[in-house]
Design a protein around this motif. Structure first.
Motif, short mmCIF file in Angstrom:
data_model
loop_
_atom_site.label_atom_id
_atom_site.label_comp_id
_atom_site.label_asym_id
_atom_site.label_seq_id
_atom_site.Cartn_x
_atom_site.Cartn_y
_atom_site.Cartn_z
N VAL A 20 0.86 -1.42 0.07
CA VAL A 20 -0.14 -0.09 -0.11
C VAL A 20 0.91 1.25 -0.20
O VAL A 20 2.09 1.02 0.23
N ARG A 21 0.28 2.43 -0.45
CA ARG A 21 0.98 3.58 -0.54
C ARG A 21 1.32 4.24 0.81
O ARG A 21 0.23 4.43 1.44
N THR A 22 2.41 4.65 1.16
CA THR A 22 2.79 5.42 2.25
C THR A 22 3.66 6.57 2.05
O THR A 22 4.13 6.78 0.65
N GLU A 23 3.83 7.49 2.97
CA GLU A 23 4.63 8.75 2.72
C GLU A 23 6.02 8.18 2.43
O GLU A 23 6.71 9.02 1.98
N TRP A 73 1.51 -4.76 6.20
CA TRP A 73 1.85 -4.72 7.93
C TRP A 73 3.04 -4.03 8.33
O TRP A 73 3.09 -3.95 9.52
N ASP A 74 3.50 -3.08 7.32
CA ASP A 74 4.64 -2.03 7.54
C ASP A 74 3.94 -0.49 7.48
O ASP A 74 4.68 0.10 7.23
N ALA A 75 2.76 -0.68 7.05
CA ALA A 75 2.32 0.45 6.68
C ALA A 75 1.49 1.60 7.74
O ALA A 75 1.02 2.77 7.47
N GLY A 76 1.25 1.09 8.85
CA GLY A 76 0.58 2.03 10.04
C GLY A 76 -0.68 1.46 10.29
O GLY A 76 -1.12 0.44 9.82
N PRO A 77 -1.39 2.05 11.41
CA PRO A 77 -2.50 1.66 12.16
C PRO A 77 -3.72 1.68 11.20
O PRO A 77 -4.49 0.86 11.55
N TYR A 104 -4.41 0.35 8.52
CA TYR A 104 -5.01 -0.66 7.99
C TYR A 104 -5.21 -2.12 8.92
O TYR A 104 -5.52 -3.16 8.43
N ALA A 105 -5.25 -1.54 10.26
CA ALA A 105 -5.82 -2.86 11.31
C ALA A 105 -7.11 -3.19 10.86
O ALA A 105 -7.43 -4.34 10.80
N PRO A 106 -8.12 -2.42 10.64
CA PRO A 106 -9.50 -2.94 10.50
C PRO A 106 -9.55 -3.45 8.98
O PRO A 106 -10.33 -4.55 9.01
N TRP A 107 -8.96 -3.07 8.00
CA TRP A 107 -9.00 -3.86 6.78
C TRP A 107 -8.32 -5.19 6.92
O TRP A 107 -9.10 -6.14 6.26
N ALA A 108 -7.24 -5.49 7.74
CA ALA A 108 -7.02 -6.97 7.76
C ALA A 108 -7.76 -7.46 8.74
O ALA A 108 -7.65 -8.87 8.82
N GLY A 109 -8.30 -7.16 9.77
CA GLY A 109 -9.23 -7.57 10.41
C GLY A 109 -10.18 -8.29 10.05
O GLY A 109 -10.65 -9.50 10.42
N GLY A 110 -10.90 -7.73 8.89
CA GLY A 110 -11.87 -8.54 8.27
C GLY A 110 -11.74 -9.48 7.59
O GLY A 110 -12.31 -10.31 7.47
N TYR A 111 -10.41 -9.72 7.26
CA TYR A 111 -9.90 -10.67 6.40
C TYR A 111 -9.43 -12.01 7.38
O TYR A 111 -9.72 -12.96 6.96
N LEU A 171 0.62 -10.91 13.06
CA LEU A 171 1.35 -9.63 12.96
C LEU A 171 2.56 -9.16 13.94
O LEU A 171 3.17 -8.01 13.91
N VAL A 172 2.78 -10.16 15.05
CA VAL A 172 3.64 -9.89 16.10
C VAL A 172 5.10 -9.39 15.44
O VAL A 172 5.47 -10.28 14.54
N GLY A 173 5.74 -8.39 15.69
CA GLY A 173 7.04 -8.11 15.29
C GLY A 173 7.02 -7.26 14.12
O GLY A 173 8.13 -6.66 13.66
N THR A 174 5.75 -6.80 13.55
CA THR A 174 5.58 -6.02 12.41
C THR A 174 5.07 -4.56 13.08
O THR A 174 4.74 -4.70 14.28
N MET A 175 5.32 -3.56 12.14
CA MET A 175 4.95 -2.28 12.60
C MET A 175 3.41 -2.39 12.90
O MET A 175 3.22 -1.89 14.15
N LEU A 176 2.83 -2.69 12.49
CA LEU A 176 0.98 -2.94 12.90
C LEU A 176 0.77 -3.64 13.84
O LEU A 176 0.03 -3.45 14.70
#
Length: 453
Positions: free
Chosen positions: A358-361, A368-372, A374-381, A391-396
């Motif tokens: 995904v695009r970031t600054e 999993w390294d793009a910030g918080p 995307y938590a609900p996006w991944a949570g649905g999957y 995701l333990v150990g990743t930014m998210l």
């Protein structure tokens, strides 16, 4: 008659005084930090609506008033929605449903800790503290074998204070003196008048800022989710299935119809989305639809029907996973993740999996390294309960586990924060079993109070 009249006249001036005394006593009762009542679940709930700590009179020997007042002051000073009840083993406190019944009767989102007899347990609304965080904290406190109730409760509150999100309920009033002096009572009315406008303005600014942050996060998510919806629509087109084609049966038509419904449900849910957490229902619908397509493909090709599994961890658009493999993110610990056949082959060959970016600054990054956001996006999957482990150990993953705000989008009433009144609108599973080692009362390992539900 004259005597009666003189008596009535003499008594009349005292009536306002008596009313004032009654009002002041009521204020003192409401503001007393270590509230005590006559016992029972209703009394406990009524007291916790007015202050953070309740001690049943029959449990006063376990937790003296001075300790209760000090703990109440600490919680009030923290400004967090942490509720503590110290109760005796009694019929009116049924262990198996005590936490959820207490949460129902208080009706305020928060962290609820209960000392029942010689056992301790806690639960929380997920917007205030994730279930995993509560589980770990309860287990840690119980395994520490504190010699006194005071030490156990203070240990719990000290850590919960750092992790809990939200605000103290407005019904608690101000912060933390253990006594109410005359000056406080005299100034109470003035403080209400002077401070009311400022508090209201501050609350409005906080709500406005949160709404702006949620709108920005939702717009970031919208780009990614729209790509997912488009990709699923293209899969439906490539399928080239005609319900009336030779060989099509009712099971195939049902799979196809379910996939079409999932596609429409995802589009509708995204149109209605008002906050980041709403995206979870969109990606959940897409995951469900992709499994229907995989089942339909197996029927048409005469293959065994696929097992219902999580989607591919590296990119949910790859469809359902086929196997679990060990994988470690850059600089992170190894964990087991579900993967599709193509990514399994790439990993076996020593190549990098085809990760969803995904695009970031700082450029395109794996989700999993793009910030918080995307938590609900991944949570649905993947499901909110499983996601932190994957995701333990990743930014998210680190953000979700270090700050309950990021896990909050996986449950709880829409828009409700810690300290908000939600009544009985909460998930009882967040106030029940599953606490594991020592999490239940009496040190049991069976889960909630006396072994859970």
């Amino acid at each position: 008659m004259k005597t009666g009249t003189r008596t009535a006249t003499r008594r009349a001036p005292f009536a306002p005084v008596l009313l004032l005394v009654a009002a002041l006593l009521a204020v003192i009762t409401v503001l007393a930090p270590g509230a005590r009542a006559t016992g029972g679940l209703d009394a406990a709930a009524a007291a916790l609506k007015q202050g953070p700590v309740y001690v049943d009179p029959r449990a006063a020997g376990q937790f003296p008033k001075a300790d209760a007042d000090a703990l109440a002051k600490k919680i009030k000073n923290s400004g967090k929605p942490i509720f503590v009840a110290v109760l005796p083993r009694a019929a009116e406190y049924p262990p198996k449903t005590l936490l959820q019944d207490l949460r129902t009767k208080v009706g305020i989102s928060g962290v609820y800790a209960v000392e029942l007899g010689n056992g301790f347990n806690a639960g929380a609304d997920p917007r205030v503290m994730p279930h995993g965080a509560v589980t770990n904290l309860v287990g840690s406190v119980n395994r520490s074998d504190y010699p006194t109730v005071s030490q156990r409760l203070n240990s719990f509150v000290d850590i919960a204070d750092q992790q809990a999100m939200g605000h103290a309920p407005s019904s608690w009033g101000g912060g933390g003196n253990s006594g109410i002096d005359t000056g406080t009572l005299v100034g109470l009315g003035a403080l209400v008048v002077i401070g009311g406008g400022g508090a209201y303005a501050l609350a409005r600014r906080q709500r406005r800022r949160r709404a702006e942050e949620e709108r920005a996060a939702l717009e970031d998510l919208r780009v990614v989710v729209d790509e997912d919806i488009t990709a699923f629509g293209e899969e439906l087109d490539r399928l080239d299935f005609n319900p009336g084609e030779p060989g099509a049966d009712d099971a195939m038509r049902a799979d196809y119809s379910h996939a079409l419904d999932a596609y429409e449900n995802a589009k509708s849910a995204m149109t209605r989305a008002e906050r980041p957490g709403d995206v979870q229902s969109v990606t959940r619908a897409l995951e469900d639809g992709r499994f229907s397509l995989a089942t339909l493909a197996a029927r048409r090709e005469g293959r065994p029907l696929p097992e219902r599994r999580l989607p591919c961890f590296f990119d949910p658009r790859h469809g359902p996973s086929v196997v679990d493999v060990a994988w470690a993110p850059s600089g992170g610990a190894e964990r087991t993740v579900p993967v599709c056949a193509a990514d399994k082959s790439r990993l076996d060959d020593g190549r990098e999996p085809l990760a969803r970016t995904v695009r970031t600054e700082s450029g395109d990054r794996p989700y999993w390294d793009a910030g918080p956001a995307y938590a609900p996006w991944a949570g649905g999957y993947f499901g909110g309960g499983l996601l932190p482990g994957l995701l333990v150990g990743t930014m998210l993953g680190n953000l979700m586990m270090s700050s309950p705000a990021y896990g909050a989008d996986f449950g709880g009433p829409s828009g409700a924060e810690g300290g908000d009144v939600t009544g009985s609108d909460f998930n009882p599973d967040d106030f029940g079993g599953g606490f594991g080692d020592g999490g239940g009362f009496d040190g049991g390992g069976g889960g909630g109070f006396d072994g859970g539900f």
